[in-house]
Motif scaffolding. Structure first.
Motif, PDB file in Angstrom:
ATOM      1  N   ASP A   1      44.008  37.079  35.133  1.00  0.00           N
ATOM      2  CA  ASP A   1      43.827  37.933  36.296  1.00  0.00           C
ATOM      3  C   ASP A   1      42.045  37.940  36.385  1.00  0.00           C
ATOM      4  OD1 ASP A   1      43.279  39.642  38.226  1.00  0.00           O
ATOM      5  OD2 ASP A   1      45.139  40.881  37.671  1.00  0.00           O
ATOM      6  N   ALA A   2      41.386  37.589  37.558  1.00  0.00           N
ATOM      7  CA  ALA A   2      40.010  37.831  37.851  1.00  0.00           C
ATOM      8  C   ALA A   2      39.808  39.293  37.728  1.00  0.00           C
ATOM      9  CB  ALA A   2      39.414  36.674  38.952  1.00  0.00           C
ATOM     10  N   ARG A   3      40.557  40.024  38.122  1.00  0.00           N
ATOM     11  CA  ARG A   3      39.906  41.415  38.361  1.00  0.00           C
ATOM     12  C   ARG A   3      40.036  42.439  37.101  1.00  0.00           C
ATOM     13  NH1 ARG A   3      44.505  43.564  41.934  1.00  0.00           N
ATOM     14  NH2 ARG A   3      45.536  42.451  40.001  1.00  0.00           N
TER      15      ARG A   3
ATOM     16  N   ASN B   1      40.584  43.831  33.136  1.00  0.00           N
ATOM     17  CA  ASN B   1      39.510  44.233  32.156  1.00  0.00           C
ATOM     18  C   ASN B   1      39.958  43.386  30.818  1.00  0.00           C
ATOM     19  OD1 ASN B   1      37.129  45.107  31.902  1.00  0.00           O
ATOM     20  ND2 ASN B   1      37.757  47.134  30.705  1.00  0.00           N
ATOM     21  N   ALA B   2      40.656  42.108  31.108  1.00  0.00           N
ATOM     22  CA  ALA B   2      41.409  41.594  29.926  1.00  0.00           C
ATOM     23  C   ALA B   2      40.239  40.697  29.222  1.00  0.00           C
ATOM     24  CB  ALA B   2      42.658  40.873  30.162  1.00  0.00           C
ATOM     25  N   GLY B   3      39.011  40.751  29.643  1.00  0.00           N
ATOM     26  CA  GLY B   3      38.058  39.784  28.973  1.00  0.00           C
ATOM     27  C   GLY B   3      38.487  38.420  28.645  1.00  0.00           C
TER      28      GLY B   3
END
Lengths: 114, 113
Positions: free
Chosen positions: B92-94, B96-98
């Motif tokens: 996911d580009a959105r 906060n998973a880095g």
């Protein structure tokens, strides 16, 4: 450019001991992530460090910890080893932290706990 | 995180094209589709990624369905060196998973000479 290097490549420990694994990222890469690979659970994310700060952590007990140094090299530590910690530990580096970044993996450290 | 579904294994003949499918019916609009592969006794390596349009690079092509609920990794001429486990991963580009990658079981590709 040299790739991601991990030391040692193989390690044998006994239950209850602790172990430290090292990862040197590709030059210029600031993000280092760690993964555990076992036949039963597959590849699982442990944690990511970016600019010396832990950015994300996977679902592993507190016995698993890590750190990153100012030169971006990273270490992970496992304390009070259990038989189930036997696995291939992989480290991956990337220039930055974000979902569009390609990850470059090292060859892994094979840990056997007896 | 949106999940992906891949066949456990596939077989191909050397020098023939290979189409590796991936289903991701719950994909969100901001999920990138990434492919990695793991050769025997090595760490995973990046293959390709895309968002909506088909993508080509020196290793492979990525064909993405119009509704984005599935994608196909295409190896144009399989070689013995392409025998590996191929992982389809959504990122996911959105959020906060880095740089966290969530690996599923992948598809084990066997290439016959």
């Amino acid at each position: 450019k040299a790739g991601v290097t991990q030391t040692p490549r193989y390690l044998i420990k006994t239950r209850g001991q602790q172990v430290t694994l090292s990862c040197s990222p590709i030059s210029g890469h600031r993000s280092v992530s760690w993964y555990q690979q076992t036949p039963g659970q597959g590849l699982q994310f442990l944690f990511e460090y970016f600019s010396e700060t832990q950015r994300n952590k996977g679902n592993f007990p507190g016995r698993f910890s890590g750190r990153q140094f100012s030169n971006s090299r990273s270490e992970m530590n496992v304390s009070t080893l259990e038989l189930g910690d036997s696995a291939l530990y992989l480290c991956a580096s990337s220039p930055a932290s974000g979902s569009y970044n390609e990850q470059f993996f090292g060859p892994g450290t094979r840990l056997t706990v007896l | 995180d949106a999940k992906t579904t891949q066949p456990n294994s596939m077989e191909s003949n050397e020098e023939e094209p290979v189409h590796l499918p991936c289903n991701h019916s719950t994909i969100s609009g901001t999920d990138y589709i990434h492919w990695y592969r793991q050769l025997p006794s090595q760490g995973p390596e990046y293959v390709i990624h895309g968002l909506t349009s088909n993508v080509n690079n020196r290793m492979a092509s990525l064909a993405i369905a119009e509704d984005r609920k599935s994608s196909t990794l295409i190896l144009h001429r399989a070689t013995l060196r392409d025998a590996a486990v191929y992982y389809c991963i959504l990122r996911d580009a959105r959020n906060n998973a880095g740089n966290m990658l969530t690996f599923g079981g992948g598809t084990r590709l066997m290439v016959k000479p």
